[in-house]
Design an enzyme around this catalytic site. Structure first.
Site, PDB file in Angstrom:
ATOM      1  N   TRP A  94     -56.231 -41.036  57.982  1.00  0.00           N
ATOM      2  CA  TRP A  94     -54.933 -40.446  58.368  1.00  0.00           C
ATOM      3  C   TRP A  94     -53.943 -40.591  57.217  1.00  0.00           C
ATOM      4  O   TRP A  94     -54.192 -41.392  56.303  1.00  0.00           O
ATOM      5  CB  TRP A  94     -54.389 -41.150  59.633  1.00  0.00           C
ATOM      6  CG  TRP A  94     -53.538 -40.232  60.472  1.00  0.00           C
ATOM      7  CD1 TRP A  94     -52.167 -40.275  60.607  1.00  0.00           C
ATOM      8  CD2 TRP A  94     -53.976 -39.121  61.256  1.00  0.00           C
ATOM      9  NE1 TRP A  94     -51.744 -39.251  61.428  1.00  0.00           N
ATOM     10  CE2 TRP A  94     -52.827 -38.533  61.833  1.00  0.00           C
ATOM     11  CE3 TRP A  94     -55.220 -38.551  61.520  1.00  0.00           C
ATOM     12  CZ2 TRP A  94     -52.902 -37.406  62.663  1.00  0.00           C
ATOM     13  CZ3 TRP A  94     -55.284 -37.429  62.349  1.00  0.00           C
ATOM     14  CH2 TRP A  94     -54.132 -36.874  62.902  1.00  0.00           C
ATOM     15  N   ASP A 152     -44.853 -38.186  54.770  1.00  0.00           N
ATOM     16  CA  ASP A 152     -43.655 -37.667  55.433  1.00  0.00           C
ATOM     17  C   ASP A 152     -43.880 -37.570  56.941  1.00  0.00           C
ATOM     18  O   ASP A 152     -44.986 -37.831  57.429  1.00  0.00           O
ATOM     19  CB  ASP A 152     -43.280 -36.296  54.848  1.00  0.00           C
ATOM     20  CG  ASP A 152     -44.288 -35.215  55.212  1.00  0.00           C
ATOM     21  OD1 ASP A 152     -45.504 -35.500  55.245  1.00  0.00           O
ATOM     22  OD2 ASP A 152     -43.878 -34.072  55.476  1.00  0.00           O
ATOM     23  N   GLU A 170     -46.802 -35.764  58.133  1.00  0.00           N
ATOM     24  CA  GLU A 170     -48.063 -36.452  57.841  1.00  0.00           C
ATOM     25  C   GLU A 170     -48.883 -35.756  56.767  1.00  0.00           C
ATOM     26  O   GLU A 170     -50.105 -35.739  56.804  1.00  0.00           O
ATOM     27  CB  GLU A 170     -48.907 -36.572  59.131  1.00  0.00           C
ATOM     28  CG  GLU A 170     -48.089 -36.845  60.368  1.00  0.00           C
ATOM     29  CD  GLU A 170     -48.911 -37.248  61.585  1.00  0.00           C
ATOM     30  OE1 GLU A 170     -49.439 -36.352  62.255  1.00  0.00           O
ATOM     31  OE2 GLU A 170     -49.018 -38.452  61.859  1.00  0.00           O
ATOM     32  N   GLU A 171     -48.215 -35.117  55.823  1.00  0.00           N
ATOM     33  CA  GLU A 171     -48.932 -34.269  54.864  1.00  0.00           C
ATOM     34  C   GLU A 171     -48.710 -34.599  53.401  1.00  0.00           C
ATOM     35  O   GLU A 171     -49.584 -34.327  52.582  1.00  0.00           O
ATOM     36  CB  GLU A 171     -48.497 -32.804  55.069  1.00  0.00           C
ATOM     37  CG  GLU A 171     -48.883 -32.236  56.411  1.00  0.00           C
ATOM     38  CD  GLU A 171     -48.433 -30.804  56.574  1.00  0.00           C
ATOM     39  OE1 GLU A 171     -49.143 -30.029  57.216  1.00  0.00           O
ATOM     40  OE2 GLU A 171     -47.352 -30.462  56.057  1.00  0.00           O
ATOM     41  N   GLU A 206     -46.001 -27.464  71.345  1.00  0.00           N
ATOM     42  CA  GLU A 206     -45.454 -27.846  70.045  1.00  0.00           C
ATOM     43  C   GLU A 206     -44.843 -26.652  69.312  1.00  0.00           C
ATOM     44  O   GLU A 206     -43.827 -26.751  68.665  1.00  0.00           O
ATOM     45  CB  GLU A 206     -46.592 -28.445  69.201  1.00  0.00           C
ATOM     46  CG  GLU A 206     -46.188 -28.924  67.840  1.00  0.00           C
ATOM     47  CD  GLU A 206     -47.400 -29.469  67.066  1.00  0.00           C
ATOM     48  OE1 GLU A 206     -48.287 -28.662  66.693  1.00  0.00           O
ATOM     49  OE2 GLU A 206     -47.465 -30.693  66.865  1.00  0.00           O
TER      50      GLU A 206
HETATM   51  C1  NOJ Z   1     -52.162 -33.187  61.778  1.00  0.00           C
HETATM   52  C2  NOJ Z   1     -50.729 -33.520  61.512  1.00  0.00           C
HETATM   53  O1  NOJ Z   1     -50.169 -34.151  62.594  1.00  0.00           O
HETATM   54  C3  NOJ Z   1     -49.955 -32.279  61.161  1.00  0.00           C
HETATM   55  O2  NOJ Z   1     -48.621 -32.569  60.943  1.00  0.00           O
HETATM   56  C4  NOJ Z   1     -50.578 -31.703  59.929  1.00  0.00           C
HETATM   57  O3  NOJ Z   1     -49.921 -30.529  59.557  1.00  0.00           O
HETATM   58  C5  NOJ Z   1     -52.049 -31.434  60.171  1.00  0.00           C
HETATM   59  N1  NOJ Z   1     -52.736 -32.606  60.621  1.00  0.00           N
HETATM   60  C6  NOJ Z   1     -52.721 -30.893  58.908  1.00  0.00           C
HETATM   61  O4  NOJ Z   1     -52.737 -31.852  57.903  1.00  0.00           O
HETATM   62  C1  NOJ Z   2     -47.692 -33.436  64.213  1.00  0.00           C
HETATM   63  C2  NOJ Z   2     -46.342 -33.582  63.615  1.00  0.00           C
HETATM   64  O1  NOJ Z   2     -46.364 -33.054  62.322  1.00  0.00           O
HETATM   65  C3  NOJ Z   2     -45.913 -35.023  63.592  1.00  0.00           C
HETATM   66  O2  NOJ Z   2     -44.588 -35.100  63.134  1.00  0.00           O
HETATM   67  C4  NOJ Z   2     -46.019 -35.625  64.958  1.00  0.00           C
HETATM   68  O3  NOJ Z   2     -45.692 -36.985  64.898  1.00  0.00           O
HETATM   69  C5  NOJ Z   2     -47.401 -35.449  65.528  1.00  0.00           C
HETATM   70  N1  NOJ Z   2     -47.794 -34.066  65.473  1.00  0.00           N
HETATM   71  C6  NOJ Z   2     -47.491 -35.910  66.976  1.00  0.00           C
HETATM   72  O4  NOJ Z   2     -46.643 -35.151  67.783  1.00  0.00           O
END
Ligand code: NOJ
Ligand code: NOJ
Length: 463
Positions: free
Chosen positions: A146, A201, A204-205, A434
């Site tokens: 992750w 960030d 999560e990227e 979402e």
């Molecule tokens: C799951 C993350 O929660 C999301 O924010 C991200 O864009 C995708 N993975 C792709 O990396």
């Molecule tokens: C993906 C989002 O990018 C992230 O900000 C969030 O924490 C997770 N989904 C879970 O909702």
């Protein structure tokens, strides 16, 4: 079916999608409701569905699942960030209700969340600290690959817990409040000693330094300093205050004067490489989540307002759905986004929580100007007002001028337009996912996203 229709709309292209409104008809009944009727109706649904995601059957007490969806995508986890934002809303509920049954119900939720969080803090994690982004719903550590750490998490959690601790203080519940201090300090010490570390960030990227993360970290230290002062821990108070000063300087670097907006990331060291614009709605979410009554990167900061305008213009032209329906623009994460809610090879869509965030921004700005009694127009926010139909000379508009009330009224209308956008794409049952498909408008990605509901309810409260 919805997925198919979304892709169908995409295939036949933007031009056609604009002409063939029926593709997009989610629910005509909801759509025809006036906003004033839809809001209270949606409020009930949002609250009910949000509460369903706290300690749901199958999860430990105090776990806040991001969504009940366990496949495509699997959001059946406790994300530290999402949970802190949701529980901040719950703390407000606890504070505002006069009903003793409600109060004790909310109190139990909050203490369960605190116990769950304490376990998270004391669990050994792959990232080695409280920046661990998510946990299994039974409270055990998530070991899969992750983007970690994500250092906004501990800051947001500290903010929520301080908000609660201050509430306990105001109620004279000193013993309970004392239980919180070490939990709060655990997160704040981490923030103080690790804000310089590159981290992932909130999306999560990307690994680097982020405006969103640093701003909520800054605010957690400011709030932490004030709280520790209140409870007589002066050495902690002083060190948090000093840390906040350093962050204050750091955050100034995010303003890009040539592009005219606040950038989302500096010093990128890893993660996705295609986010060239560095324009991101997380900047505005940061301003909202680091809520305060001071002027530091608040809603009336002209640099923030310039960024709001840039985001609005960008997303307006980017998404087909924004070419129809209400004036309010569906807001995405960032223009280059490829995450469609299932895969990272898709294409980005407007997000419910970002669009609700924009509604909240305008309500908050209206409230801010009202309490200040004046509006300052500068070179940097002139276009922001121009876009709303006001051509102002540089200088101040004071509350004694009739124009002042006109601006406030307009800001409320602007906020309402974003709610109109969310309503336009709402399901008949009020379910909020979402995302909203950029071609068809249908709800997409994780269903019943807890954060989507929290963002709606928080914006509504601001209204
Ligand atoms: C799951 C993350 O929660 C999301 O924010 C991200 O864009 C995708 N993975 C792709 O990396
Ligand atoms: C993906 C989002 O990018 C992230 O900000 C969030 O924490 C997770 N989904 C879970 O909702």
């Amino acid at each position: 079916m919805k997925f198919f229709l979304g892709n169908f709309a995409k295939l036949i292209g933007l031009g056609f999608a604009v002409l063939t409104i029926p593709i997009q008809a989610n629910d005509n009944l909801v759509r025809s409701l006036p906003l004033e009727q839809w809001l209270p109706r949606q409020e009930k649904v949002a609250l009910k569905n949000l509460l369903r995601n706290i300690s749901p059957p199958g999860a430990a007490k105090g776990a806040v699942v991001a969504s009940p969806s366990q496949i495509n995508p699997n959001y059946w986890y406790h994300w530290v960030r999402d949970a802190a934002l949701v529980m901040s809303f719950i703390v407000e509920q606890y504070r505002n209700t006069g009903d003793p049954n409600q109060k004790s119900y909310y109190l139990d939720l909050i203490w369960d969340y605190i116990d769950f969080s304490r376990t998270n803090q004391l669990t050994a994690t792959p990232s080695g600290g409280p920046g661990e982004p998510k946990f299994n719903v039974d409270g055990t550590v998530f070991m899969g690959p992750w983007g970690r750490p994500q250092n906004d998490g501990p800051a947001l959690r500290a903010l929520t817990l301080i908000q609660f601790a201050k509430t306990l203080l105001s109620e004279g519940k000193y013993e309970e409040q004392r239980r919180l201090s070490s939990i709060i300090k655990f997160d704040l010490e981490y923030v103080l000693h690790h804000w310089k570390d590159a981290c992932f960030d909130l999306w999560e990227e990307i690994k680097g330094h982020h405006f969103y993360t640093l701003l909520v970290q800054y605010r957690s230290l400011v709030e932490g300093a004030s709280y520790m002062g209140l409870v007589g821990d002066n050495s902690a108070s002083d060190s948090y205050a000093a840390g906040a000063k350093n962050l204050e300087t750091e955050l100034q670097r995010f303003w890009d004067s040539s592009r005219g907006y606040l950038q989302s990331t500096l010093n990128r060291v890893g993660g996705i490489e295609y986010k060239n614009s560095n324009l991101d709605s997380s900047v505005i979410l940061g301003v909202l989540h680091a809520a305060s009554s001071d002027d530091f990167f608040g809603v009336d900061d002209p640099r923030v307002q310039a960024t709001v305008l840039k985001l609005k213009e960008k997303f307006k032209s980017l998404y087909a759905t924004n070419q129809m329906g209400p004036r309010g623009v569906g807001i995405g994460r960032y223009p280059e986004d490829k995450y469609d809610g299932y895969s990272s090879e898709g294409e980005g869509n407007p997000w419910v929580l970002a669009t609700n965030g924009f509604a909240e921004f305008f309500y908050k700005l209206r409230n801010r100007y009202r309490s200040k009694g004046e509006i300052t127009v500068s070179q940097l926010n002139r276009s922001f007002f121009k876009e709303m139909g006001f051509t102002f000379p540089l200088g101040k508009i004071r509350k004694t001028e009739p124009l002042f009330e006109q601006v406030l009224k307009k800001l409320q209308e602007e906020g309402d337009q974003y709610f109109e956008r969310v309503k336009f794409h709402a399901d008949s049952d009020g379910q909020m996912s979402e995302q909203m498909n950029r071609w068809s408008g249908y709800q997409q990605g994780a269903r019943d996203l807890t954060w989507s509901y929290a963002s709606f309810l928080t914006a509504l409260r601001m209204r």
